[in-house]
Design a protein around this motif. Structure first.
Motif, PDB file in Angstrom:
ATOM      1  N   ARG A 180      -5.797  -8.188  -7.731  1.00  0.00           N
ATOM      2  CA  ARG A 180      -5.838  -6.903  -7.023  1.00  0.00           C
ATOM      3  C   ARG A 180      -6.519  -5.792  -7.818  1.00  0.00           C
ATOM      4  NH1 ARG A 180       0.696  -5.958  -7.497  1.00  0.00           N
ATOM      5  NH2 ARG A 180       0.713  -5.806  -9.750  1.00  0.00           N
ATOM      6  N   GLU A 181      -6.524  -5.919  -9.148  1.00  0.00           N
ATOM      7  CA  GLU A 181      -7.146  -4.853  -9.952  1.00  0.00           C
ATOM      8  C   GLU A 181      -8.652  -5.053 -10.129  1.00  0.00           C
ATOM      9  OE1 GLU A 181      -4.711  -6.767 -11.396  1.00  0.00           O
ATOM     10  OE2 GLU A 181      -2.971  -5.459 -11.718  1.00  0.00           O
ATOM     11  N   SER A 182      -9.126  -6.265  -9.860  1.00  0.00           N
ATOM     12  CA  SER A 182     -10.521  -6.545 -10.230  1.00  0.00           C
ATOM     13  C   SER A 182     -11.394  -6.904  -9.029  1.00  0.00           C
ATOM     14  CB  SER A 182     -10.572  -7.653 -11.282  1.00  0.00           C
ATOM     15  OG  SER A 182      -9.844  -8.763 -10.830  1.00  0.00           O
ATOM     16  N   ARG A 183     -10.992  -6.468  -7.860  1.00  0.00           N
ATOM     17  CA  ARG A 183     -11.758  -6.838  -6.655  1.00  0.00           C
ATOM     18  C   ARG A 183     -13.079  -6.078  -6.572  1.00  0.00           C
ATOM     19  NH1 ARG A 183      -8.451 -10.144  -3.455  1.00  0.00           N
ATOM     20  NH2 ARG A 183      -9.633  -9.739  -1.553  1.00  0.00           N
ATOM     21  N   LEU A 184     -13.096  -4.841  -7.026  1.00  0.00           N
ATOM     22  CA  LEU A 184     -14.356  -4.093  -7.024  1.00  0.00           C
ATOM     23  C   LEU A 184     -15.298  -4.655  -8.098  1.00  0.00           C
ATOM     24  CD1 LEU A 184     -16.037  -1.784  -5.868  1.00  0.00           C
ATOM     25  CD2 LEU A 184     -15.002  -0.263  -7.565  1.00  0.00           C
ATOM     26  N   TYR A 197     -27.951   2.759 -12.020  1.00  0.00           N
ATOM     27  CA  TYR A 197     -26.631   3.406 -12.113  1.00  0.00           C
ATOM     28  C   TYR A 197     -25.789   3.054 -10.892  1.00  0.00           C
ATOM     29  CZ  TYR A 197     -28.947   6.525 -15.461  1.00  0.00           C
ATOM     30  OH  TYR A 197     -29.643   7.034 -16.528  1.00  0.00           O
ATOM     31  N   ILE A 198     -24.500   2.852 -11.144  1.00  0.00           N
ATOM     32  CA  ILE A 198     -23.524   2.834 -10.054  1.00  0.00           C
ATOM     33  C   ILE A 198     -22.530   3.943 -10.371  1.00  0.00           C
ATOM     34  CG2 ILE A 198     -21.712   1.522  -8.884  1.00  0.00           C
ATOM     35  CD1 ILE A 198     -23.208  -1.046  -9.612  1.00  0.00           C
ATOM     36  N   LEU A 199     -22.370   4.886  -9.459  1.00  0.00           N
ATOM     37  CA  LEU A 199     -21.392   5.968  -9.642  1.00  0.00           C
ATOM     38  C   LEU A 199     -20.258   5.765  -8.643  1.00  0.00           C
ATOM     39  CD1 LEU A 199     -23.892   7.216 -11.124  1.00  0.00           C
ATOM     40  CD2 LEU A 199     -23.045   9.436 -10.402  1.00  0.00           C
ATOM     41  N   ILE A 200     -19.051   5.680  -9.163  1.00  0.00           N
ATOM     42  CA  ILE A 200     -17.896   5.422  -8.293  1.00  0.00           C
ATOM     43  C   ILE A 200     -17.087   6.707  -8.152  1.00  0.00           C
ATOM     44  CG2 ILE A 200     -15.854   3.990  -7.932  1.00  0.00           C
ATOM     45  CD1 ILE A 200     -17.089   1.957  -9.923  1.00  0.00           C
ATOM     46  N   ASP A 201     -16.972   7.188  -6.927  1.00  0.00           N
ATOM     47  CA  ASP A 201     -16.217   8.424  -6.650  1.00  0.00           C
ATOM     48  C   ASP A 201     -14.764   8.054  -6.356  1.00  0.00           C
ATOM     49  OD1 ASP A 201     -15.625  11.094  -6.143  1.00  0.00           O
ATOM     50  OD2 ASP A 201     -16.151  10.932  -4.020  1.00  0.00           O
ATOM     51  N   CYS A 202     -13.863   8.439  -7.258  1.00  0.00           N
ATOM     52  CA  CYS A 202     -12.457   8.034  -7.145  1.00  0.00           C
ATOM     53  C   CYS A 202     -11.644   9.011  -6.300  1.00  0.00           C
ATOM     54  CB  CYS A 202     -11.832   7.961  -8.538  1.00  0.00           C
ATOM     55  SG  CYS A 202     -12.434   6.575  -9.490  1.00  0.00           S
ATOM     56  N   PRO A 203     -10.549   8.498  -5.719  1.00  0.00           N
ATOM     57  CA  PRO A 203      -9.624   9.395  -5.016  1.00  0.00           C
ATOM     58  C   PRO A 203      -8.815  10.201  -6.035  1.00  0.00           C
ATOM     59  CG  PRO A 203      -8.746   7.171  -5.047  1.00  0.00           C
ATOM     60  CD  PRO A 203     -10.100   7.100  -5.689  1.00  0.00           C
ATOM     61  N   PRO A 204      -8.124  11.243  -5.581  1.00  0.00           N
ATOM     62  CA  PRO A 204      -7.333  12.059  -6.514  1.00  0.00           C
ATOM     63  C   PRO A 204      -5.969  11.445  -6.804  1.00  0.00           C
ATOM     64  CG  PRO A 204      -7.290  13.029  -4.325  1.00  0.00           C
ATOM     65  CD  PRO A 204      -8.170  11.817  -4.238  1.00  0.00           C
ATOM     66  N   SER A 205      -5.972  10.254  -7.369  1.00  0.00           N
ATOM     67  CA  SER A 205      -4.715   9.589  -7.732  1.00  0.00           C
ATOM     68  C   SER A 205      -5.050   8.539  -8.781  1.00  0.00           C
ATOM     69  CB  SER A 205      -4.103   8.908  -6.511  1.00  0.00           C
ATOM     70  OG  SER A 205      -4.901   7.803  -6.140  1.00  0.00           O
ATOM     71  N   LEU A 206      -4.018   7.979  -9.376  1.00  0.00           N
ATOM     72  CA  LEU A 206      -4.256   6.935 -10.383  1.00  0.00           C
ATOM     73  C   LEU A 206      -3.755   5.584  -9.879  1.00  0.00           C
ATOM     74  CD1 LEU A 206      -3.281   8.966 -13.576  1.00  0.00           C
ATOM     75  CD2 LEU A 206      -5.579   8.273 -12.868  1.00  0.00           C
ATOM     76  N   GLY A 207      -3.799   5.380  -8.567  1.00  0.00           N
ATOM     77  CA  GLY A 207      -3.320   4.134  -7.964  1.00  0.00           C
ATOM     78  C   GLY A 207      -4.305   2.986  -8.113  1.00  0.00           C
ATOM     79  N   LEU A 208      -4.108   1.964  -7.285  1.00  0.00           N
ATOM     80  CA  LEU A 208      -4.908   0.745  -7.411  1.00  0.00           C
ATOM     81  C   LEU A 208      -6.394   0.943  -7.136  1.00  0.00           C
ATOM     82  CD1 LEU A 208      -2.784  -2.246  -6.016  1.00  0.00           C
ATOM     83  CD2 LEU A 208      -3.948  -2.099  -8.238  1.00  0.00           C
ATOM     84  N   THR A 210      -8.211   3.611  -8.005  1.00  0.00           N
ATOM     85  CA  THR A 210      -8.777   4.109  -9.265  1.00  0.00           C
ATOM     86  C   THR A 210      -8.752   3.019 -10.333  1.00  0.00           C
ATOM     87  OG1 THR A 210      -8.194   6.400  -8.741  1.00  0.00           O
ATOM     88  CG2 THR A 210      -8.552   5.883 -11.060  1.00  0.00           C
ATOM     89  N   VAL A 211      -7.689   2.220 -10.361  1.00  0.00           N
ATOM     90  CA  VAL A 211      -7.630   1.121 -11.332  1.00  0.00           C
ATOM     91  C   VAL A 211      -8.782   0.140 -11.080  1.00  0.00           C
ATOM     92  CG1 VAL A 211      -6.290  -0.889 -12.095  1.00  0.00           C
ATOM     93  CG2 VAL A 211      -5.162   1.329 -11.803  1.00  0.00           C
ATOM     94  N   ASN A 240      -4.183   6.136 -18.938  1.00  0.00           N
ATOM     95  CA  ASN A 240      -4.551   5.058 -18.013  1.00  0.00           C
ATOM     96  C   ASN A 240      -5.833   4.364 -18.444  1.00  0.00           C
ATOM     97  OD1 ASN A 240      -2.403   6.094 -16.475  1.00  0.00           O
ATOM     98  ND2 ASN A 240      -3.375   5.343 -14.615  1.00  0.00           N
ATOM     99  N   VAL A 241      -6.786   5.167 -18.913  1.00  0.00           N
ATOM    100  CA  VAL A 241      -8.039   4.581 -19.407  1.00  0.00           C
ATOM    101  C   VAL A 241      -7.727   3.637 -20.580  1.00  0.00           C
ATOM    102  CG1 VAL A 241     -10.238   5.099 -20.547  1.00  0.00           C
ATOM    103  CG2 VAL A 241      -9.485   6.487 -18.607  1.00  0.00           C
ATOM    104  N   GLU A 242      -6.839   4.088 -21.480  1.00  0.00           N
ATOM    105  CA  GLU A 242      -6.451   3.248 -22.626  1.00  0.00           C
ATOM    106  C   GLU A 242      -5.779   1.958 -22.170  1.00  0.00           C
ATOM    107  OE1 GLU A 242      -7.228   3.462 -25.824  1.00  0.00           O
ATOM    108  OE2 GLU A 242      -8.487   5.056 -25.036  1.00  0.00           O
ATOM    109  N   LEU A 243      -4.887   2.071 -21.182  1.00  0.00           N
ATOM    110  CA  LEU A 243      -4.182   0.891 -20.671  1.00  0.00           C
ATOM    111  C   LEU A 243      -5.159  -0.119 -20.092  1.00  0.00           C
ATOM    112  CD1 LEU A 243      -1.022   2.326 -18.850  1.00  0.00           C
ATOM    113  CD2 LEU A 243      -1.067   0.669 -20.746  1.00  0.00           C
ATOM    114  N   VAL A 244      -6.082   0.379 -19.284  1.00  0.00           N
ATOM    115  CA  VAL A 244      -7.041  -0.535 -18.662  1.00  0.00           C
ATOM    116  C   VAL A 244      -7.938  -1.141 -19.748  1.00  0.00           C
ATOM    117  CG1 VAL A 244      -9.022  -0.693 -17.096  1.00  0.00           C
ATOM    118  CG2 VAL A 244      -7.003   0.602 -16.408  1.00  0.00           C
ATOM    119  N   ARG A 245      -8.314  -0.321 -20.725  1.00  0.00           N
ATOM    120  CA  ARG A 245      -9.149  -0.841 -21.811  1.00  0.00           C
ATOM    121  C   ARG A 245      -8.412  -1.941 -22.581  1.00  0.00           C
ATOM    122  NH1 ARG A 245     -12.122   2.563 -25.948  1.00  0.00           N
ATOM    123  NH2 ARG A 245     -10.148   3.646 -26.247  1.00  0.00           N
ATOM    124  N   GLY A 246      -7.123  -1.704 -22.844  1.00  0.00           N
ATOM    125  CA  GLY A 246      -6.336  -2.656 -23.613  1.00  0.00           C
ATOM    126  C   GLY A 246      -6.087  -3.973 -22.889  1.00  0.00           C
TER     127      GLY A 246
END
Ligand code: ADP
Ligand code: MG
Length: 337
Positions: A180-184, A197-208, A210-211, A240-246
Motif C-alpha cells: 500500500r505504501e509503494s503503489r505510486l 522531472y516528476i513533481l508530485i503535489d501532495c494533499p495537506p495531510s501525512l496519510g497514505l 503522502t507516504v 515522517n521523511v526520516e521514517l520513510v527514509r529509514g
C-alpha cells in the motif's frame, strides 16, 4: 482585488529592489534581492525609457530570453515530492508553476496530482471530472500511469496525471491493499516515457497518499508560507521523511525549501524568512516567491501564472526558482549526491 494588499499598481511588475516606489521599509529584507539579480541601474538605462513599466518589460524580455535558452537537464529523472501537511502554504501553486517554468526551460515534466481536491489538475487546465481516468485508478486499481497522463495544452513538454474526487476514498481503500505504501513508486518505475522531472503535489495531510509520494520520490520540496505559524508542524513532516527514509526509501531527502507568499513589506515575513534560512541554510532557495494577485488569479483561467502573465513578478520569481532547482540538481549530480 482592491481590498487585497497585493493589488496591482503600475510598479507591481518590478521585482523588489528595482521598484523606485517601495511601499514599506523593505530595503533590509533578507532574500529581498533574490528575485532580481541586478542591483544598480545600468548606465545605458539613462538613454532609454526609464519608467517602472519599461524596466519591468526589459527584465521580462531578459528573463524569458534566458528561459528560451534552456537549462541543463538532469541525467536521471528527478522525482520531487512537494509536501507540507499544512493547507494553503503554496504546495499546488508551486508545483504547477515550477513544473511549467521547467518545461519552458526545455525540460519534460510530469505533474502528479495527489490531492483529491484536484487543484493542480485545474490549474493546468486538465479535465478531472469523476469519469476521467486518474491517479486513483493507478493507485487503487493498478492501472498504468501512461493510461491517465494528459498533455498540458499551453505548455510544451508538460504533462499531468490528474486527480478526481475518487481519490478522497483512496486513503482508506489503500489500507487493505498489498504494497500500500509503494503503489505510486511501482507506477512511476513502470512509466516508460522519458522525463526530466516528476513533481508530485501532495494533499495537506501525512496519510497514505503522502507516504506513497515519499516512497516514490527522491527529493522533498517544502513550500513554507512566511507567516507566524510557518514552522509549526514542520518537525512532524521531517520525522515522517526520516521514517520513510529509514524503512522504505533510503534515497529520500529534503532537497529544497521554497519561501512562498513573501510580503516584503512586513517585518514578520522577513523575520520568518530569516529563521527558516538559519535552520536550513543549504535547502532554502535564494529566490522567494512574493505574494502576487496574478499568481492567485491564474488557476481560475485554468492556467499557471507562467502562461497567464509571463512578465509578472510571480512568473519571474517562479522562473528564477526553477532555474535554481535545475542548477542545484546539476551541482548535486557533479558531487555524486
Ligand atoms: P496548498 O496547495 O499548500 O494548499 P495553494 O497553492 O493552493 O496551497 O495556495 C493557497 C492559496 O494561496 C490559493 O488560493 C493560491 O492561489 C494562493 N497563493 C499561493 N501562492 C500565492 C502567492 N505567491 N501570491 C498570492 N496568492 C498565492
Ligand atoms: Mg494544494
Amino acid at each position: 482585488m482592491s481590498s487585497d494588499v497585493t493589488a496591482r499598481t503600475s510598479a507591481d511588475p518590478v521585482p523588489g529592489p528595482r521598484d523606485p516606489y517601495p511601499s514599506g521599509p523593505a530595503g533590509d529584507e533578507p532574500g529581498f534581492h533574490d528575485v532580481s539579480r541586478e542591483t544598480g541601474p545600468d548606465p545605458a538605462d539613462a538613454l532609454v525609457d526609464d519608467t517602472p513599466i519599461a524596466r519591468a518589460a526589459r527584465q521580462a524580455v531578459e528573463t524569458m530570453g534566458r528561459a528560451a535558452e534552456g537549462l541543463p537537464r538532469p541525467a536521471e529523472t528527478r522525482v520531487m515530492v512537494v509536501a507540507n501537511q499544512k493547507g494553503g502554504v503554496g504546495k499546488t501553486t508551486s508545483t504547477v508553476n515550477l513544473a511549467a517554468a521547467l518545461a519552458m526551460h526545455g525540460a519534460r515534466v510530469l505533474v502528479v496530482d495527489l490531492d483529491p481536491q484536484g487543484n493542480a489538475s485545474t490549474a493546468l487546465g486538465i479535465d478531472h471530472h469523476a469519469s476521467v481516468p486518474s491517479i486513483y485508478d493507478v493507485l487503487v486499481e493498478g492501472k498504468d500511469l501512461a493510461e491517465v497522463v494528459q498533455p498540458v495544452v499551453d505548455v510544451e513538454g508538460l504533462f499531468c496525471a490528474p486527480a478526481t474526487i475518487d481519490l478522497a476514498g483512496a486513503e482508506i481503500e489503500l489500507v487493505s491493499l498489498v504494497a500500500r505504501e509503494s503503489r505510486l513508486q511501482r507506477a512511476i518505475n513502470a512509466y516508460e516515457q522519458p522525463l526530466d522531472y516528476i513533481l508530485i503535489d501532495c494533499p495537506p495531510s501525512l496519510g497514505l497518499l503522502t507516504v506513497n509520494a515519499l516512497v516514490a520520490g527522491r527529493e522533498v520540496v517544502i513550500p513554507i508560507q512566511c507567516e507566524y505559524y510557518a514552522l509549526e508542524g514542520l518537525g512532524q513532516l521531517l520525522r515522517n521523511v526520516e521514517l520513510v527514509r529509514g524503512h522504505l526509501n533510503p534515497h529520500l531527502h529534503v532537497s529544497t525549501i521554497l519561501l512562498t507568499m513573501y510580503d516584503a513589506r512586513t517585518r514578520l515575513a522577513s523575520q520568518v524568512a530569516q529563521e527558516v534560512r538559519d535552520h536550513f541554510p543549504a535547502e532554502v532557495l535564494n529566490t522567494s516567491i512574493p505574494r502576487s494577485v496574478r499568481i492567485s488569479e491564474a488557476p481560475s483561467y485554468g492556467q499557471t501564472v507562467m502562461t497567464y502573465d509571463p512578465g509578472s513578478t510571480g512568473a519571474l520569481s517562479y522562473l528564477e526558482a526553477a532555474r535554481e532547482i535545475a542548477l542545484r540538481g546539476i551541482a548535486a549530480e557533479a558531487k555524486g549526491a
